[in-house]
Design a protein around this motif. Structure first.
Motif, PDB file in Angstrom:
ATOM      1  N   GLU A  68     136.171  64.875  56.905  1.00  0.00           N
ATOM      2  CA  GLU A  68     135.096  65.860  57.025  1.00  0.00           C
ATOM      3  C   GLU A  68     134.044  65.423  58.050  1.00  0.00           C
ATOM      4  N   GLU A  69     133.944  64.091  58.263  1.00  0.00           N
ATOM      5  CA  GLU A  69     132.975  63.560  59.219  1.00  0.00           C
ATOM      6  C   GLU A  69     133.431  63.752  60.665  1.00  0.00           C
ATOM      7  N   SER A  70     134.720  63.491  60.927  1.00  0.00           N
ATOM      8  CA  SER A  70     135.191  63.480  62.319  1.00  0.00           C
ATOM      9  C   SER A  70     135.788  64.804  62.787  1.00  0.00           C
ATOM     10  N   PHE A  71     136.378  65.588  61.875  1.00  0.00           N
ATOM     11  CA  PHE A  71     137.086  66.792  62.315  1.00  0.00           C
ATOM     12  C   PHE A  71     136.200  67.801  63.057  1.00  0.00           C
ATOM     13  N   PRO A  72     134.980  68.105  62.575  1.00  0.00           N
ATOM     14  CA  PRO A  72     134.158  69.069  63.335  1.00  0.00           C
ATOM     15  C   PRO A  72     133.840  68.585  64.746  1.00  0.00           C
ATOM     16  N   LEU A  73     133.671  67.280  64.913  1.00  0.00           N
ATOM     17  CA  LEU A  73     133.389  66.714  66.232  1.00  0.00           C
ATOM     18  C   LEU A  73     134.616  66.793  67.123  1.00  0.00           C
ATOM     19  N   LEU A  74     135.782  66.497  66.550  1.00  0.00           N
ATOM     20  CA  LEU A  74     137.019  66.530  67.332  1.00  0.00           C
ATOM     21  C   LEU A  74     137.423  67.954  67.684  1.00  0.00           C
ATOM     22  N   GLN A  75     137.060  68.904  66.823  1.00  0.00           N
ATOM     23  CA  GLN A  75     137.375  70.305  67.106  1.00  0.00           C
ATOM     24  C   GLN A  75     136.677  70.762  68.386  1.00  0.00           C
ATOM     25  N   LYS A  76     135.515  70.204  68.665  1.00  0.00           N
ATOM     26  CA  LYS A  76     134.753  70.562  69.860  1.00  0.00           C
ATOM     27  C   LYS A  76     135.088  69.673  71.061  1.00  0.00           C
ATOM     28  N   SER A  77     135.935  68.679  70.862  1.00  0.00           N
ATOM     29  CA  SER A  77     136.215  67.686  71.904  1.00  0.00           C
ATOM     30  C   SER A  77     137.288  68.183  72.861  1.00  0.00           C
ATOM     31  N   THR A  78     137.557  67.386  73.888  1.00  0.00           N
ATOM     32  CA  THR A  78     138.599  67.706  74.865  1.00  0.00           C
ATOM     33  C   THR A  78     139.973  67.212  74.422  1.00  0.00           C
ATOM     34  N   ILE A  79     140.069  66.510  73.301  1.00  0.00           N
ATOM     35  CA  ILE A  79     141.357  66.018  72.798  1.00  0.00           C
ATOM     36  C   ILE A  79     142.185  67.204  72.301  1.00  0.00           C
ATOM     37  N   ASP A  80     143.473  67.237  72.657  1.00  0.00           N
ATOM     38  CA  ASP A  80     144.313  68.401  72.352  1.00  0.00           C
ATOM     39  C   ASP A  80     144.757  68.463  70.891  1.00  0.00           C
ATOM     40  N   THR A  81     145.076  67.306  70.314  1.00  0.00           N
ATOM     41  CA  THR A  81     145.768  67.262  69.021  1.00  0.00           C
ATOM     42  C   THR A  81     145.134  66.222  68.122  1.00  0.00           C
ATOM     43  N   VAL A  82     145.037  66.529  66.832  1.00  0.00           N
ATOM     44  CA  VAL A  82     144.543  65.568  65.841  1.00  0.00           C
ATOM     45  C   VAL A  82     145.675  65.284  64.854  1.00  0.00           C
ATOM     46  N   SER A  83     145.947  64.010  64.639  1.00  0.00           N
ATOM     47  CA  SER A  83     147.021  63.557  63.748  1.00  0.00           C
ATOM     48  C   SER A  83     146.408  63.005  62.468  1.00  0.00           C
ATOM     49  N   LEU A  84     146.899  63.498  61.313  1.00  0.00           N
ATOM     50  CA  LEU A  84     146.275  63.154  60.034  1.00  0.00           C
ATOM     51  C   LEU A  84     147.309  62.923  58.946  1.00  0.00           C
ATOM     52  N   GLU A  85     146.859  62.286  57.866  1.00  0.00           N
ATOM     53  CA  GLU A  85     147.694  62.084  56.683  1.00  0.00           C
ATOM     54  C   GLU A  85     147.613  63.310  55.774  1.00  0.00           C
ATOM     55  N   ALA A  86     148.735  63.643  55.139  1.00  0.00           N
ATOM     56  CA  ALA A  86     148.721  64.739  54.166  1.00  0.00           C
ATOM     57  C   ALA A  86     149.558  64.397  52.928  1.00  0.00           C
ATOM     58  N   HIS A  87     150.854  64.144  53.101  1.00  0.00           N
ATOM     59  CA  HIS A  87     151.756  63.956  51.958  1.00  0.00           C
ATOM     60  C   HIS A  87     151.357  62.733  51.130  1.00  0.00           C
ATOM     61  N   HIS A  88     151.220  62.931  49.829  1.00  0.00           N
ATOM     62  CA  HIS A  88     150.864  61.869  48.872  1.00  0.00           C
ATOM     63  C   HIS A  88     149.494  61.263  49.140  1.00  0.00           C
ATOM     64  N   SER A  89     148.662  61.952  49.911  1.00  0.00           N
ATOM     65  CA  SER A  89     147.283  61.490  50.072  1.00  0.00           C
ATOM     66  C   SER A  89     146.397  62.371  49.194  1.00  0.00           C
ATOM     67  N   HIS A  90     145.127  61.999  49.088  1.00  0.00           N
ATOM     68  CA  HIS A  90     144.172  62.809  48.338  1.00  0.00           C
ATOM     69  C   HIS A  90     143.230  63.554  49.284  1.00  0.00           C
TER      70      HIS A  90
END
Length: 341
Positions: free
Chosen positions: A236-258
């Motif tokens: 929640e801290e980094s995603f809004p900043l990265l959404q506005k950034s020049t980076i094309d893709t964000v890689s994240l954990e999902a399966h079996h994470s909380h």
């Protein structure tokens, strides 16, 4: 990419037992000299081959030619003393003996370009190459020269940008920056972390990715994750900043994470590389489990921007387990691809 739901691994794959001790993270090499150079290149070829046979759409080197995802790059820089080591706290989680910055950091020649050329020769598929992110690099060192985390990170970003441009020229289609430190140092991320990451990616025509994970399945990481409660909201801290950034893709954990899956909505408009494979478990996901993870995120990311992947690297796993997890990833993505079409 023209393929819907293109599949890929995030980072490392297990190395062959003849190259380094199996199922051990950052294991020492079992070869040296010319034999080591040949063994690394053979392992890279095998890694590309197993990804192709598993059915993955984007092929990487599996980090077969490097011992550690951060320090292998740093070893090739001047200004860093690997003999003069200090114990530091890595990501506020565990202590490690690390090299020391004693002067201006410089990159005298490319670190990975020859390996990238070898990977490019293995496949006609898109290829991806991972580099350490600037903030994660400075968190893996003791600094006796710059006296500023931001200044040292900026210097590293400049060197990473040079390396990334040479990788792009060698035929790399996707360049990934690994920034697990983005899940820890939130003030730094806001103040200069995203800006420094953008410096590392500046001027690239290749697709750019930032990978932010909760770490390999080692005890220090699993112990830390046990303290995070029923919901992991660090993104929640980094995603809004990265959404506005020049980076094309964000890689994240999902399966079996909380991680609450709705946090992915914060990235709307970006490509999202969603981890559908748990790298901290030997249990092999079924294709249907992978498909279920992918379906769960589709309300929050457009299908043409979803890249099914692993949560993190798989270096500590047995080779057959890593292989079967990749097969499940490809098969699960195919199930959802068919549903969407």
């Amino acid at each position: 990419m023209s393929t819907l739901l293109p599949t890929t691994i995030v980072g490392s794959l297990p190395k062959p037992a003849w190259l380094s001790e199996p199922e051990k993270l950052w294991s020492p090499w079992r070869l040296d000299g010319a034999e080591l150079a040949e063994g690394k290149r053979d392992a890279l070829t095998l890694a590309a081959d197993v990804q192709r046979h598993a059915g993955l759409d984007i092929v990487s080197d599996g980090e077969q030619t490097r011992q550690h995802f951060v320090t292998t790059f740093i070893e090739h820089l001047t200004g860093v003393d690997f003999e003069n080591r200090e114990t530091v706290r890595i990501r506020d989680r565990y202590d490690a003996s690390v090299p020391t910055v004693i002067g201006p950091v410089r990159r005298e020649k490319s670190v990975f370009v020859e390996d990238a050329k070898a990977l490019r020769a293995q496949t006609d598929k898109p290829i991806k190459w991972a580099l350490p992110g600037p903030m994660t690099m400075i968190d893996t060192l003791a600094d006796k020269y710059y006296g500023s985390r931001e200044k040292l990170a900026w210097e590293f970003a400049t060197l990473l940008n040079q390396e990334a441009k040479e990788l792009e020229a060698a035929g790399v289609d996707i360049i990934q920056f690994d920034e697990p430190a983005f899940n820890v140092f939130f003030d730094d991320v806001r103040e200069w972390g995203v800006k420094t990451l953008e410096r590392a990616a500046e001027g690239l025509h290749a697709e750019t990715v930032v990978h932010i994970c909760y770490g390999y399945g080692i005890k220090a990481n699993t112990d830390w994750k046990a303290t995070l409660g029923s919901e992991w909201r660090q993104y929640e801290e980094s995603f809004p900043l990265l959404q506005k950034s020049t980076i094309d893709t964000v890689s994240l954990e999902a399966h079996h994470s909380h991680v609450p899956v709705e946090l992915i909505e914060l990235l709307r408009g970006k490509n999202v590389m969603v981890g559908a494979i748990d790298v901290a478990s030997n249990d092999i996901e079924t294709p249907e489990e992978v498909a279920a993870t992918l379906r769960s995120v589709l309300p929050y990311v457009d299908a043409d921007k979803l890249f099914p992947s692993t949560n993190c690297g798989m270096a500590p796993l047995a080779r057959d387990i890593a292989r079967d997890k990749m097969i499940a990833l490809a098969a699960g993505a195919e199930i959802v691809r068919a549903e969407l079409s």
